[in-house]
Scaffold this motif. Sequence first.
Motif, PDB file in Angstrom:
ATOM      1  N   GLU A 211       3.058   2.659 -10.561  1.00 18.17           N
ATOM      2  CA  GLU A 211       3.592   1.579  -9.724  1.00 18.17           C
ATOM      3  C   GLU A 211       5.110   1.532  -9.807  1.00 18.17           C
ATOM      4  OE1 GLU A 211      -0.186  -1.526  -9.872  1.00 18.17           O
ATOM      5  OE2 GLU A 211       1.229  -1.445 -11.555  1.00 18.17           O
ATOM      6  N   ILE A 212       5.651   1.784 -10.995  1.00 17.13           N
ATOM      7  CA  ILE A 212       7.114   1.817 -11.142  1.00 17.13           C
ATOM      8  C   ILE A 212       7.702   2.944 -10.308  1.00 17.13           C
ATOM      9  CG2 ILE A 212       9.018   2.143 -12.761  1.00 17.13           C
ATOM     10  CD1 ILE A 212       7.247   0.857 -14.907  1.00 17.13           C
ATOM     11  N   ASP A 213       7.006   4.079 -10.241  1.00 18.05           N
ATOM     12  CA  ASP A 213       7.489   5.205  -9.439  1.00 18.05           C
ATOM     13  C   ASP A 213       7.608   4.846  -7.963  1.00 18.05           C
ATOM     14  OD1 ASP A 213       7.758   6.858 -11.603  1.00 18.05           O
ATOM     15  OD2 ASP A 213       5.826   7.865 -11.346  1.00 18.05           O
ATOM     16  N   ARG A 214       6.784   3.912  -7.492  1.00 15.40           N
ATOM     17  CA  ARG A 214       6.897   3.472  -6.097  1.00 15.40           C
ATOM     18  C   ARG A 214       8.204   2.724  -5.861  1.00 15.40           C
ATOM     19  NH1 ARG A 214       6.423   3.091  -2.356  1.00 15.40           N
ATOM     20  NH2 ARG A 214       4.994   1.661  -1.350  1.00 15.40           N
ATOM     21  N   LEU A 215       8.743   2.114  -6.901  1.00 16.48           N
ATOM     22  CA  LEU A 215      10.010   1.397  -6.793  1.00 16.48           C
ATOM     23  C   LEU A 215      11.166   2.364  -6.579  1.00 16.48           C
ATOM     24  CD1 LEU A 215      11.751  -1.199  -7.150  1.00 16.48           C
ATOM     25  CD2 LEU A 215      11.786  -0.672  -9.583  1.00 16.48           C
ATOM     26  N   VAL A 216      11.168   3.443  -7.324  1.00 12.61           N
ATOM     27  CA  VAL A 216      12.304   4.370  -7.276  1.00 12.61           C
ATOM     28  C   VAL A 216      12.114   5.470  -6.248  1.00 12.61           C
ATOM     29  CG1 VAL A 216      12.979   3.913  -9.641  1.00 12.61           C
ATOM     30  CG2 VAL A 216      11.344   5.729  -9.186  1.00 12.61           C
ATOM     31  N   GLN A 217      10.929   5.548  -5.628  1.00 15.77           N
ATOM     32  CA  GLN A 217      10.681   6.531  -4.586  1.00 15.77           C
ATOM     33  C   GLN A 217      10.176   5.802  -3.331  1.00 15.77           C
ATOM     34  OE1 GLN A 217       7.981   9.426  -6.216  1.00 15.77           O
ATOM     35  NE2 GLN A 217       9.391  10.050  -7.812  1.00 15.77           N
ATOM     36  N   PRO A 218      11.079   5.104  -2.629  1.00 14.42           N
ATOM     37  CA  PRO A 218      10.655   4.280  -1.490  1.00 14.42           C
ATOM     38  C   PRO A 218      10.108   5.113  -0.339  1.00 14.42           C
ATOM     39  CG  PRO A 218      13.040   4.497  -1.538  1.00 14.42           C
ATOM     40  CD  PRO A 218      12.534   5.104  -2.812  1.00 14.42           C
ATOM     41  N   ARG A 219       9.147   4.551   0.336  1.00 17.23           N
ATOM     42  CA  ARG A 219       8.659   5.175   1.562  1.00 17.23           C
ATOM     43  C   ARG A 219       9.638   4.894   2.692  1.00 17.23           C
ATOM     44  NH1 ARG A 219       2.379   3.225   0.772  1.00 17.23           N
ATOM     45  NH2 ARG A 219       1.886   4.658  -0.935  1.00 17.23           N
ATOM     46  N   ARG A 220       9.610   5.721   3.684  1.00 13.53           N
ATOM     47  CA  ARG A 220      10.653   5.702   4.711  1.00 13.53           C
ATOM     48  C   ARG A 220      10.738   4.379   5.462  1.00 13.53           C
ATOM     49  NH1 ARG A 220      11.462  10.274   9.456  1.00 13.53           N
ATOM     50  NH2 ARG A 220      13.379   9.419  10.330  1.00 13.53           N
ATOM     51  N   PHE A 221       9.586   3.795   5.780  1.00 11.99           N
ATOM     52  CA  PHE A 221       9.621   2.635   6.658  1.00 11.99           C
ATOM     53  C   PHE A 221       9.230   1.357   5.932  1.00 11.99           C
ATOM     54  CE2 PHE A 221       8.876   6.255   9.551  1.00 11.99           C
ATOM     55  CZ  PHE A 221      10.036   6.164  10.293  1.00 11.99           C
TER      56      PHE A 221
ATOM     57  N   MET B 207     -11.963  -9.334  -1.165  1.00 14.23           N
ATOM     58  CA  MET B 207     -11.219  -8.676  -0.091  1.00 14.23           C
ATOM     59  C   MET B 207     -10.200  -7.727  -0.715  1.00 14.23           C
ATOM     60  SD  MET B 207      -9.403 -10.469   3.183  1.00 14.23           S
ATOM     61  CE  MET B 207     -10.931 -11.306   3.544  1.00 14.23           C
ATOM     62  N   HIS B 208     -10.093  -6.499  -0.193  1.00 11.98           N
ATOM     63  CA  HIS B 208      -9.286  -5.459  -0.827  1.00 11.98           C
ATOM     64  C   HIS B 208      -7.833  -5.508  -0.371  1.00 11.98           C
ATOM     65  CE1 HIS B 208      -8.489  -1.743  -2.851  1.00 11.98           C
ATOM     66  NE2 HIS B 208      -8.097  -1.160  -1.732  1.00 11.98           N
ATOM     67  N   ASP B 209      -6.903  -5.537  -1.313  1.00  9.03           N
ATOM     68  CA  ASP B 209      -5.467  -5.437  -1.038  1.00  9.03           C
ATOM     69  C   ASP B 209      -4.998  -6.426   0.036  1.00  9.03           C
ATOM     70  OD1 ASP B 209      -5.601  -3.422  -2.832  1.00  9.03           O
ATOM     71  OD2 ASP B 209      -5.348  -1.789  -1.399  1.00  9.03           O
ATOM     72  N   ILE B 210      -5.371  -7.687  -0.108  1.00 12.75           N
ATOM     73  CA  ILE B 210      -5.012  -8.671   0.908  1.00 12.75           C
ATOM     74  C   ILE B 210      -3.503  -8.856   1.013  1.00 12.75           C
ATOM     75  CG2 ILE B 210      -5.160 -10.672  -0.653  1.00 12.75           C
ATOM     76  CD1 ILE B 210      -6.475 -12.188   1.717  1.00 12.75           C
ATOM     77  N   ASN B 211      -2.768  -8.600  -0.070  1.00 14.47           N
ATOM     78  CA  ASN B 211      -1.313  -8.762  -0.059  1.00 14.47           C
ATOM     79  C   ASN B 211      -0.570  -7.461   0.208  1.00 14.47           C
ATOM     80  OD1 ASN B 211      -1.111 -11.553  -0.551  1.00 14.47           O
ATOM     81  ND2 ASN B 211      -1.566 -11.236  -2.712  1.00 14.47           N
TER      82      ASN B 211
ATOM     83  N   ASP C  72       0.375  -3.374  -0.224  1.00 11.29           N
ATOM     84  CA  ASP C  72       0.462  -2.336  -1.253  1.00 11.29           C
ATOM     85  C   ASP C  72       0.467  -2.965  -2.645  1.00 11.29           C
ATOM     86  OD1 ASP C  72       1.171  -0.300  -2.983  1.00 11.29           O
ATOM     87  OD2 ASP C  72       2.645   0.577  -1.625  1.00 11.29           O
ATOM     88  N   PRO C  73      -0.572  -2.729  -3.457  1.00 15.88           N
ATOM     89  CA  PRO C  73      -0.627  -3.334  -4.792  1.00 15.88           C
ATOM     90  C   PRO C  73       0.553  -2.951  -5.675  1.00 15.88           C
ATOM     91  CG  PRO C  73      -2.759  -2.407  -4.180  1.00 15.88           C
ATOM     92  CD  PRO C  73      -1.777  -1.934  -3.161  1.00 15.88           C
ATOM     93  N   ALA C  74       1.077  -1.746  -5.486  1.00 18.21           N
ATOM     94  CA  ALA C  74       2.211  -1.301  -6.308  1.00 18.21           C
ATOM     95  C   ALA C  74       3.445  -2.166  -6.047  1.00 18.21           C
ATOM     96  CB  ALA C  74       2.527   0.168  -6.033  1.00 18.21           C
ATOM     97  N   LEU C  75       3.710  -2.460  -4.774  1.00 19.40           N
ATOM     98  CA  LEU C  75       4.874  -3.278  -4.447  1.00 19.40           C
ATOM     99  C   LEU C  75       4.694  -4.716  -4.913  1.00 19.40           C
ATOM    100  CD1 LEU C  75       5.900  -2.034  -0.895  1.00 19.40           C
ATOM    101  CD2 LEU C  75       6.702  -1.280  -3.131  1.00 19.40           C
ATOM    102  N   VAL C  76       3.481  -5.230  -4.815  1.00 21.82           N
ATOM    103  CA  VAL C  76       3.201  -6.576  -5.312  1.00 21.82           C
ATOM    104  C   VAL C  76       3.447  -6.643  -6.810  1.00 21.82           C
ATOM    105  CG1 VAL C  76       1.416  -8.332  -5.631  1.00 21.82           C
ATOM    106  CG2 VAL C  76       1.541  -7.072  -3.477  1.00 21.82           C
TER     107      VAL C  76
END
Length: 384
Positions: free
Chosen positions: A172-182, A1-5, A7-11
């Motif tokens: 994936e680290i870039d997702r930490l420092v560039q948060p999505r709006r919601f 099953m794909h990405d059950i948890n 966003d993989p980057a946030l996990v």
Amino acid sequence: MHDINGDPALVAIERAINELRCGRALYCSGAEPLDGAQSGLLVASAETASPALIARLKKAAGKTGLALAITKERADTLGLRLSGAPLAAERESVLLRFRRPVSLSMVNWLAGVDPGSAAVPARSRELIVEAGDALTTAVLRVAKHARLLPAVLVISSSPPASSDVLALSIAEIDRLVQPRRFELERVSEARVPLAGHEDCRLVLFRDGRDASEHVAVLIGSPKGPAVSVRLHSACLTGDLLGSLRCDCGDQLRRAVDQLAAVGGGVLLYLAQEGRGIGLANKLRAYELQDAGLDTIEADRHLGFSADERSYAVAASMLQQLGRTRIQLLTNNLEKIEALRQAGIEVVGGQRLIGAVNRHNARYVHAKRERAGHLMPQINMDEIL
């Protein structure tokens, strides 16, 4: 099953933060070269690494040796120079390589783990000082987000064969420092009468990137198109214990009074202890202040910038509460600019002055003179 948890980057980021805090090593990969070969770093927090882990890292490093990544601020504090010249202002990270086997005490001293340590500092001839790259800088950001000292043991490495080493990519680290709006979830709320101001409601928000929790305190029934708002960063020592070393607790209580006095408003209580460096590092900074540094110098001595806070979460909270046109209670012009950049219309404001005493006078003075906060001048001779 794909990405059950989700966003993989946030996990991956949440797990990486936990691994560093628990004293375990990570594998962080950079961009893949044209030949498809993956390059990266085996890393561990200098603050939480055990002697056993350091011994294993030394063995894994072999002849290339173990290195220590630190921020430019920490390198400046240590007086380290790159190729016989000061480190470039735009350089965010520095890599220290050791000319001889490194001890745990030396790593702790270079990292700033014990600010009061009497360890003999490394002499320049014992270190090779190199400019850090994008991956090194990204790894230090993860350490900061974990509220650890920005000092990380590193080994240049291909992906480890061991399955117990968590892998993390620079994307994936870039997702930490560039948060999505919601990415902020409104979780729960309830009526919570406060002493002196009973008409209050608390709304809890949870950040999907790291599970940190922030609270909006809705006071009274604000009228008009622009609601009065206070952004307050958590301060355990001042808010809960009544510490005299800062003016935070006094500002918190006065903010509630001021918001109630105008018929109501919103106080955002943000999980950003110590201007974003965390409680452990705030206490280290206090020790350095006792030795003569001011609050900004102490934070830089530990490898941090003058203010590590972000107000993206505060902007998201206000948007979800439907309060995008506000008047801000603050002495800090950077808060106003940060909210405006995030889409909040700040149409006015009011200063919020806390009490000054002999224990926090130097702290308040530094906020005015070094950080540009809009505060009355202090007669230091009179107070001290």
